[in-house]
Design a protein around this motif. Sequence first.
Motif, PDB file in Angstrom:
ATOM      1  N   MET A 101       0.850  -1.204   0.000  1.00 31.44           N
ATOM      2  CA  MET A 101       0.000   0.000   0.000  1.00 31.44           C
ATOM      3  C   MET A 101       0.883   1.251   0.000  1.00 31.44           C
ATOM      4  SD  MET A 101      -2.180   1.432   3.265  1.00 31.44           S
ATOM      5  CE  MET A 101      -3.649   0.433   3.142  1.00 31.44           C
ATOM      6  N   VAL A 102       0.459   2.272  -0.753  1.00 34.45           N
ATOM      7  CA  VAL A 102       1.148   3.565  -0.643  1.00 34.45           C
ATOM      8  C   VAL A 102       0.544   4.274   0.568  1.00 34.45           C
ATOM      9  CG1 VAL A 102       1.660   5.776  -1.749  1.00 34.45           C
ATOM     10  CG2 VAL A 102       1.594   3.685  -3.126  1.00 34.45           C
ATOM     11  N   TRP A 103       1.239   4.159   1.694  1.00 32.20           N
ATOM     12  CA  TRP A 103       0.687   4.630   2.976  1.00 32.20           C
ATOM     13  C   TRP A 103       0.874   6.145   3.161  1.00 32.20           C
ATOM     14  CZ3 TRP A 103       2.973   6.635   7.506  1.00 32.20           C
ATOM     15  CH2 TRP A 103       2.101   6.727   8.593  1.00 32.20           C
ATOM     16  N   ASP A 104       1.994   6.666   2.647  1.00 25.05           N
ATOM     17  CA  ASP A 104       2.194   8.124   2.671  1.00 25.05           C
ATOM     18  C   ASP A 104       3.174   8.487   1.558  1.00 25.05           C
ATOM     19  OD1 ASP A 104       1.787  10.726   3.440  1.00 25.05           O
ATOM     20  OD2 ASP A 104       3.270  10.699   5.062  1.00 25.05           O
ATOM     21  N   ARG A 105       3.077   9.715   1.103  1.00 28.12           N
ATOM     22  CA  ARG A 105       4.026  10.190   0.100  1.00 28.12           C
ATOM     23  C   ARG A 105       4.024  11.711   0.086  1.00 28.12           C
ATOM     24  NH1 ARG A 105       1.319   9.306  -5.853  1.00 28.12           N
ATOM     25  NH2 ARG A 105      -0.649  10.340  -5.415  1.00 28.12           N
ATOM     26  N   GLY A 106       5.071  12.252  -0.527  1.00 30.54           N
ATOM     27  CA  GLY A 106       5.222  13.707  -0.578  1.00 30.54           C
ATOM     28  C   GLY A 106       6.651  14.033  -0.940  1.00 30.54           C
ATOM     29  N   THR A 107       7.149  15.148  -0.402  1.00 33.42           N
ATOM     30  CA  THR A 107       8.527  15.540  -0.687  1.00 33.42           C
ATOM     31  C   THR A 107       9.323  15.617   0.606  1.00 33.42           C
ATOM     32  OG1 THR A 107       7.989  17.907  -0.576  1.00 33.42           O
ATOM     33  CG2 THR A 107       7.853  16.846  -2.742  1.00 33.42           C
ATOM     34  N   TRP A 108      10.643  15.511   0.471  1.00 34.17           N
ATOM     35  CA  TRP A 108      11.517  15.643   1.642  1.00 34.17           C
ATOM     36  C   TRP A 108      12.586  16.673   1.376  1.00 34.17           C
ATOM     37  CZ3 TRP A 108      16.736  13.713   2.556  1.00 34.17           C
ATOM     38  CH2 TRP A 108      17.324  13.069   1.451  1.00 34.17           C
ATOM     39  N   GLU A 109      12.980  17.328   2.448  1.00 34.28           N
ATOM     40  CA  GLU A 109      13.912  18.447   2.384  1.00 34.28           C
ATOM     41  C   GLU A 109      15.065  18.154   3.341  1.00 34.28           C
ATOM     42  OE1 GLU A 109      13.183  22.944   3.623  1.00 34.28           O
ATOM     43  OE2 GLU A 109      11.386  21.942   2.889  1.00 34.28           O
ATOM     44  N   PRO A 110      16.238  17.841   2.796  1.00 32.21           N
ATOM     45  CA  PRO A 110      17.380  17.553   3.679  1.00 32.21           C
ATOM     46  C   PRO A 110      17.743  18.779   4.511  1.00 32.21           C
ATOM     47  CG  PRO A 110      17.871  16.964   1.385  1.00 32.21           C
ATOM     48  CD  PRO A 110      16.599  17.744   1.362  1.00 32.21           C
ATOM     49  N   LYS A 111      18.052  18.556   5.778  1.00 28.07           N
ATOM     50  CA  LYS A 111      18.461  19.665   6.654  1.00 28.07           C
ATOM     51  C   LYS A 111      19.978  19.798   6.678  1.00 28.07           C
ATOM     52  CE  LYS A 111      14.592  21.271   7.784  1.00 28.07           C
ATOM     53  NZ  LYS A 111      14.280  22.649   7.356  1.00 28.07           N
TER      54      LYS A 111
END
Length: 225
Positions: A101-111
Amino acid sequence: MALEKYRQKRDFRITPEPEGKVGKRRSRALTFVIQKHAATRLHYDFRLELNGVLLSWAVPKGPSFDPNDKRLAMHVEDHPLEYGEFEGVIPPKQYGAGTVMVWDRGTWEPKTDPEEGYAKGHLKFELHGEKLRGVWNLIRSRSGKYGGDKSWLLFKESDDFARLGPEALITEDRPESVLTGRNMEQIAGDADRVWHSNRSVAENVKGGAVRKAKSKPTVKLDAIK
Ligand code: MN
């Protein structure tokens, strides 16, 4: 980073998972996806896009918004970017057989610098997902308790998105797919949703592999015969 290990483990004549290729580096935001995977044991596959592949960790308990919950995250082989779109069933006897299942998705921003952090074993990043938000850490575990350098810990940074105790258990509050709203049983029962590994992503999308689930009758055919 390459996909040899990913490909070695799978027979693409049988599994509907994508064979994939290393993607081009793009200037747009980096994506992330978390796939709930009912394999031999249920786990959450946490995947961060970097350099054209999805860096991947298997998290048995899934993420928690409580900074005190340090979740074991077993580092696994890189996956192709297309894999992030995959929701469906991996056939029996294939590697990872079970429901995805695709449980969550989006974008990520390295700190911090992501390549340096990945090499050193400390990634700090902000997630802009549908379920997960705020700053998170992935740190390589020093104890080696769970298999040498493969064991990492995933945990929430203390920030405005952090929560404590039962309120932090997002896997229980939001068990559904962000792609289709389906639960695991519905995905397992939808045999029409198949990813053809010999076709391109665009063809799969056009063919309906990632379309919204149709509402299905809840009465079994046997019962109304
Ligand atoms: Mn998995």
